[in-house]
Design an enzyme around this catalytic site. Structure first.
Site, PDB file in Angstrom:
ATOM      1  CG  HIS A 178      69.709  34.425  51.673  1.00  0.00           C
ATOM      2  ND1 HIS A 178      70.190  32.835  51.829  1.00  0.00           N
ATOM      3  CD2 HIS A 178      70.284  34.940  52.337  1.00  0.00           C
ATOM      4  CE1 HIS A 178      70.966  32.983  53.228  1.00  0.00           C
ATOM      5  NE2 HIS A 178      71.165  34.176  53.290  1.00  0.00           N
TER       6      HIS A 178
ATOM      7  CG  ASP B 280      76.661  34.617  53.775  1.00  0.00           C
ATOM      8  OD1 ASP B 280      76.838  36.053  53.706  1.00  0.00           O
ATOM      9  OD2 ASP B 280      76.063  34.386  54.736  1.00  0.00           O
TER      10      ASP B 280
ATOM     11  CG  HIS C   3      73.055  33.184  56.929  1.00  0.00           C
ATOM     12  ND1 HIS C   3      73.972  34.484  56.894  1.00  0.00           N
ATOM     13  CD2 HIS C   3      72.574  33.138  57.927  1.00  0.00           C
ATOM     14  CE1 HIS C   3      73.375  34.876  57.938  1.00  0.00           C
ATOM     15  NE2 HIS C   3      72.674  34.142  58.819  1.00  0.00           N
TER      16      HIS C   3
ATOM     17  CG  ASP D  48      77.309  36.439  57.211  1.00  0.00           C
ATOM     18  OD1 ASP D  48      78.139  35.675  56.438  1.00  0.00           O
ATOM     19  OD2 ASP D  48      76.208  36.324  56.877  1.00  0.00           O
TER      20      ASP D  48
HETATM   21 ZN   LIG Z   1      74.973  35.834  55.463  1.00  0.00          ZN
END
Ligand SMILES: [Zn+2]
Length: 292
Positions: free
Chosen positions: A111, A148, A150, A229
């Protein structure tokens, strides 16, 4: 990140414990990550941002540099070593000392944008690794694969429009950081998955979008943003991957690397917050890397 936070030190021991219990640990070589130099980090981040992080590092307590991202007195050092793991891993595969490397590191990185910490990420480890492969080893084509749950907005922002880097990703949408619905440049292949999607939808995205893009690019090195995740047990998201999905995608990526990249795969831990599922999933991922 503070007490009771899901991005916790126990994540690493969940992985290392499971590697030991599985018997795989005996077949691994262990390396201690050196800190990345400022020059290595500056290939992915602005000099003023690096200074900002250094100056924000507290003597005690927590300092929030983003609503989700805190520094304690040791975070900066950990972040330097996490990025340094990517550099060492790239050096190891480029020197033929290892074919594949898994970096069990915190804090995660995908991120973190060029000039912004976000989502528990300080320095973008996988981006530092990719930039090192380009700058120090003279590679011309590197792929970053991000599974991931996200969207890896930071990696996308750092490499968007850079024809040397192909990024392919799947992520739950809508979900933090709410980006990735459009591909900002031809080198970004984003496949959003609806909440509730599982292995079937994931494998279809990999087969239909990732693998053709990777075959067309013929990467000389594959880097993986390995977040676990999207596992069905994870408390932070709503996808339904299981261990065998992580094993399957790892085999597919190893096969691409064997065709085009002399088998070179560097995998960096990103998210994964259900400790038992994280340990089991990372172990199946490492099992396939080891079998390569
Ligand atoms: Zn994540």
């Amino acid at each position: 990140m503070g007490p009771y936070h899901p991005e916790c030190p126990e994540r690493i021991s969940a992985i290392t414990d499971r590697l030991i219990a599985s018997g795989l640990d005996a077949y691994l070589y262990h390396y201690t990550a050196p800190p990345a130099t400022r020059e290595q980090i500056a290939r992915a981040h602005g000099a003023s941002y690096i200074r900002e992080v250094e100056e924000a590092s507290p003597e005690s307590g927590l300092h929030f540099i983003d609503p989700d991202t805190a520094l304690n007195p040791h975070t900066l050092e950990a972040a330097r070593h996490a990025a340094g793991a990517a550099v060492l891993a790239v050096d190891l595969v480029m020197r033929n000392e290892c074919r594949t490397v898994f970096c069990a590191v915190r804090p995660p990185g995908h991120h973190a944008e060029r000039n912004r910490a976000m989502g528990f990420c300080i320095f973008n480890n996988v981006a530092v690794g990719a930039a090192h492969a380009l700058a120090a080893h003279g590679l011309e084509r590197v792929a970053v694969v991000d599974f991931d749950v996200h969207h890896g907005n930071g990696t996308e922002q750092i490499f968007s429009g850079d024809p040397r880097v192909l990024m392919v990703s799947t992520f739950q949408h809508p979900l933090y950081p709410y980006s990735g619905m459009e591909s900002p440049a031809p080198n970004m292949v984003n496949i959003p998955l609806a909440a509730g999607s599982g292995g079937e939808e994931f494998r279809a995205a990999v087969r239909d979008a990732w693998l053709p893009a990777l075959e067309a690019q013929r990467p000389q090195l594959i880097l993986i943003s390995a977040g676990f995740d999207a596992h069905r047990e994870d408390p932070l998201a709503g996808l339904k991957f299981v261990e065998s999905d992580y094993a399957w995608v790892t085999r597919e990526l190893v096969a691409v690397a064997e065709r085009h990249a002399q088998g070179r795969v560097v995998s960096m831990l990103e998210g994964g917050y259900a400790l038992s599922a994280l340990g089991r999933s990372a172990t199946e991922h490492v099992r396939e890397l080891l079998a390569a």
